[in-house]
Design an enzyme around this catalytic site. Structure first.
Site, PDB file in Angstrom:
ATOM      1  N   TYR A  22       0.832  -1.214   0.000  1.00  0.00           N
ATOM      2  CA  TYR A  22       0.000   0.000   0.000  1.00  0.00           C
ATOM      3  C   TYR A  22       0.863   1.260   0.000  1.00  0.00           C
ATOM      4  O   TYR A  22       0.657   2.169   0.808  1.00  0.00           O
ATOM      5  CB  TYR A  22      -0.932   0.016   1.221  1.00  0.00           C
ATOM      6  CG  TYR A  22      -1.648  -1.291   1.423  1.00  0.00           C
ATOM      7  CD1 TYR A  22      -2.659  -1.680   0.558  1.00  0.00           C
ATOM      8  CD2 TYR A  22      -1.304  -2.150   2.468  1.00  0.00           C
ATOM      9  CE1 TYR A  22      -3.310  -2.903   0.723  1.00  0.00           C
ATOM     10  CE2 TYR A  22      -1.949  -3.366   2.638  1.00  0.00           C
ATOM     11  CZ  TYR A  22      -2.952  -3.733   1.763  1.00  0.00           C
ATOM     12  OH  TYR A  22      -3.586  -4.924   1.933  1.00  0.00           O
ATOM     13  N   TYR A 150     -12.867  -6.542   5.618  1.00  0.00           N
ATOM     14  CA  TYR A 150     -11.648  -6.684   4.806  1.00  0.00           C
ATOM     15  C   TYR A 150     -11.348  -8.173   4.669  1.00  0.00           C
ATOM     16  O   TYR A 150     -11.351  -8.906   5.655  1.00  0.00           O
ATOM     17  CB  TYR A 150     -10.451  -5.968   5.465  1.00  0.00           C
ATOM     18  CG  TYR A 150      -9.195  -6.213   4.664  1.00  0.00           C
ATOM     19  CD1 TYR A 150      -8.913  -5.470   3.523  1.00  0.00           C
ATOM     20  CD2 TYR A 150      -8.331  -7.253   5.002  1.00  0.00           C
ATOM     21  CE1 TYR A 150      -7.798  -5.751   2.750  1.00  0.00           C
ATOM     22  CE2 TYR A 150      -7.217  -7.537   4.227  1.00  0.00           C
ATOM     23  CZ  TYR A 150      -6.957  -6.778   3.105  1.00  0.00           C
ATOM     24  OH  TYR A 150      -5.861  -7.059   2.334  1.00  0.00           O
ATOM     25  N   ASP A 251     -14.418 -15.595   7.746  1.00  0.00           N
ATOM     26  CA  ASP A 251     -13.010 -15.286   7.516  1.00  0.00           C
ATOM     27  C   ASP A 251     -12.364 -15.068   8.879  1.00  0.00           C
ATOM     28  O   ASP A 251     -12.546 -14.013   9.495  1.00  0.00           O
ATOM     29  CB  ASP A 251     -12.913 -14.027   6.632  1.00  0.00           C
ATOM     30  CG  ASP A 251     -11.485 -13.567   6.419  1.00  0.00           C
ATOM     31  OD1 ASP A 251     -10.584 -14.070   7.109  1.00  0.00           O
ATOM     32  OD2 ASP A 251     -11.288 -12.679   5.568  1.00  0.00           O
ATOM     33  N   LYS A 280      -2.543 -16.300   8.433  1.00  0.00           N
ATOM     34  CA  LYS A 280      -1.733 -15.484   9.340  1.00  0.00           C
ATOM     35  C   LYS A 280      -1.043 -16.284  10.444  1.00  0.00           C
ATOM     36  O   LYS A 280      -0.002 -16.881  10.199  1.00  0.00           O
ATOM     37  CB  LYS A 280      -2.611 -14.378   9.934  1.00  0.00           C
ATOM     38  CG  LYS A 280      -2.947 -13.289   8.906  1.00  0.00           C
ATOM     39  CD  LYS A 280      -3.588 -12.113   9.558  1.00  0.00           C
ATOM     40  CE  LYS A 280      -4.021 -11.044   8.586  1.00  0.00           C
ATOM     41  NZ  LYS A 280      -2.953 -10.147   8.190  1.00  0.00           N
TER      42      LYS A 280
HETATM   43  N1  PMP Z   1      -8.827 -11.702   5.592  1.00  0.00           N
HETATM   44  C1  PMP Z   1      -8.564 -10.955   6.673  1.00  0.00           C
HETATM   45  C2  PMP Z   1      -9.622 -10.820   7.734  1.00  0.00           C
HETATM   46  C3  PMP Z   1      -7.334 -10.315   6.800  1.00  0.00           C
HETATM   47  O1  PMP Z   1      -7.085  -9.543   7.868  1.00  0.00           O
HETATM   48  C4  PMP Z   1      -6.353 -10.487   5.783  1.00  0.00           C
HETATM   49  C5  PMP Z   1      -4.980  -9.835   5.851  1.00  0.00           C
HETATM   50  N2  PMP Z   1      -4.884  -8.660   6.528  1.00  0.00           N
HETATM   51  C6  PMP Z   1      -6.668 -11.287   4.677  1.00  0.00           C
HETATM   52  C7  PMP Z   1      -7.914 -11.876   4.617  1.00  0.00           C
HETATM   53  C8  PMP Z   1      -5.681 -11.489   3.570  1.00  0.00           C
HETATM   54  O2  PMP Z   1      -4.653 -12.302   3.966  1.00  0.00           O
HETATM   55  P1  PMP Z   1      -3.242 -12.261   3.178  1.00  0.00           P
HETATM   56  O3  PMP Z   1      -2.671 -10.902   3.444  1.00  0.00           O
HETATM   57  O4  PMP Z   1      -2.458 -13.377   3.788  1.00  0.00           O
HETATM   58  O5  PMP Z   1      -3.544 -12.487   1.735  1.00  0.00           O
END
Ligand code: PMP
Length: 432
Positions: A22, A150, A251, A280
């Site tokens: 970003y 997100y 998610d 993560k």
């Molecule tokens: N979903 C959520 C809730 C996230 O916080 C993130 C990453 N910040 C992602 C998906 C995307 O994961 P990545 O950066 O490993 O592609």
């Protein structure tokens, strides 16, 4: 303010060619070279040591260079680093899948390994769409979601990110148009009002025949605003979707593995999805890996179509190094008193961030589990705030109006004091 030093010249070389997340290459943010990371400490090239308040974007829950995780990677690399997953399998993948099936709700029994969180979301969306295709309802192809979410930066994931912070304007003709309702109104500890789900009821009443799945981050909306919302809201949302036959996709990429005080955030509301994404902290922040779990019913639906196979298969699927360290990291977490640890971090963050409430320009302070957030009234100036935080010995990466910490679970009280002290001090200077 001390400007980032560049004793090795790496930052200058970086500036010449490398993109950062970003970021603009024309007006770049301050940049620091890390030469070592150990426990909760990041060592910079100029010799300064920072206490990590970010867990490298929610991932490094056990800190850096944990002996158990280092060993898992070494042991696996001595066997083999990677083999394709088409037609081949290996013990690290199978063991990690078994572990994930064990610790998630009983109904989730199938595991697809993806290369990152975003890809795990893409796979989850494909699962939902292919499920309805297999069940002879291909018109169910829209996703329902709440604003403020997100889910990643790939196209399918972007389509369910908040339309403003997810830059939908920029990618309007590119991302799929999904169905958005207002972000959950009641905060974590606020009661649900009878009208809070009226919009959801309306949308489901009118369009459920076109909706494949609900996609939400349970309880914590992370990168879309660091908001904590009511478990009662989540429970009602899931109930409504179930009444209308809409699949539920959670998610938990950011919230999984203890971060909110329960192993998964959905446990706050005692709800279970049909499809679940994790990532993560899955590998303790060592290697990139995501996983998408689904129920036998979803799997059967996908495979019901003629030739029905799940149409995804990345080159580095189920990378053995990532799976080996993932298994070690999850087991390390389960073997630790993680719940007491996260509760303790929560208490400390609550106590130590509370004084930020009295600073000018602070709109809100909130804490849930090992997540502490200070929301400002105006966007922070990263060029000023980032070095101010570093000067106070902490690695914190604010964005927009959010200065927040998600420390590694291995943080000591004095680590936490450095992190919260830096946040308070830097915001105080900013106000002064
Ligand atoms: N979903 C959520 C809730 C996230 O916080 C993130 C990453 N910040 C992602 C998906 C995307 O994961 P990545 O950066 O490993 O592609």
């Amino acid at each position: 303010m001390t400007l980032p030093a560049d004793p090795t010249g790496v930052v200058a070389r970086d500036r010449a060619h490398v993109w950062h997340p970003y970021a603009s290459v024309v007006e770049p943010f301050p940049l620091y070279e890390v030469t070592e990371a150990n426990g909760t400490r990041l060592t910079l090239a100029d010799g300064r040591e920072l206490v990590d308040g970010m867990s490298s974007w929610w991932a490094a829950v056990h800190g850096y260079r944990h002996p158990v995780l280092d060993r898992a990677v070494h042991d696996q690399v001595d066997r083999f680093a990677h083999v394709m997953f088409g037609g081949l399998t290996h013990e690290p993948a199978v063991a990690l899948a078994e572990l994930l099936v064990d610790i998630t709700p009983a109904a989730l029994r199938r595991v697809f390994f993806a290369d990152s969180g975003s890809v795990a979301v893409e796979v989850a969306v494909k699962m939902a769409l292919q499920y309805w295709h297999g069940r002879g309802r291909p018109e169910r192809r829209l996703l329902l979601t709440v604003r403020g979410g997100y889910h990643g930066d790939t196209a399918g994931a972007m389509s369910v990110c908040d339309p403003v912070s997810g830059m939908h304007g920029l990618f309007n003709d590119y991302v799929a148009q999904q169905l958005f309702v207002a972000r959950p109104r009641p905060a974590y500890d606020e009661p649900l009002a009878p009208t809070d789900l009226d919009e959801v009821r309306d949308v489901l009443g009118q369009r459920s025949g076109e909706i494949a799945a609900l996609v939400v981050e349970p309880i914590v909306q992370g990168a879309g605003g660091m908001r904590f919302y009511s478990p009662e809201y989540l429970r009602s949302l899931v109930e409504l979707c179930r009444e209308h036959g809409v699949l539920v996709l959670f998610d938990e990429i950011a919230t999984g593995f203890g971060r909110t005080g329960t192993l998964f955030a959905m446990e706050h509301a005692d709800v279970v999805p049909d499809i679940l994404c994790v990532g993560k902290a899955l590998t303790g922040g060592y290697l990139t890996l995501g996983a998408t779990l689904c129920t036998d019913e979803v799997a059967a639906g996908i495979c019901a179509a003629p030739g029905g196979a799940l149409m995804h298969g990345p080159t580095f699927m189920a990378n053995p190094l990532a799976c080996a360290v993932g298994r070690a990291s999850v087991q390390l977490l389960l073997d630790s008193p993680w719940q007491a640890t996260v509760t303790h971090i929560e208490t400390v963050l609550r106590e130590q961030l509370a004084p930020c409430r009295d600073l000018p320009g602070v709109a809100d302070v909130r804490v849930l589990g090992a997540i502490g957030v200070v929301e400002t009234t105006e966007p922070v100036d990263m060029a000023v705030l980032q070095p101010a935080l570093v000067d106070r010995g902490a690695w914190i990466r604010p964005f927009g109006r959010l200065v927040y910490t998600m420390p590694p679970y291995v943080s000591t009280d004095s680590d936490l004091a450095v992190v919260t002290g830096a946040i308070h001090g830097a915001l105080q200077d900013r106000a002064g």
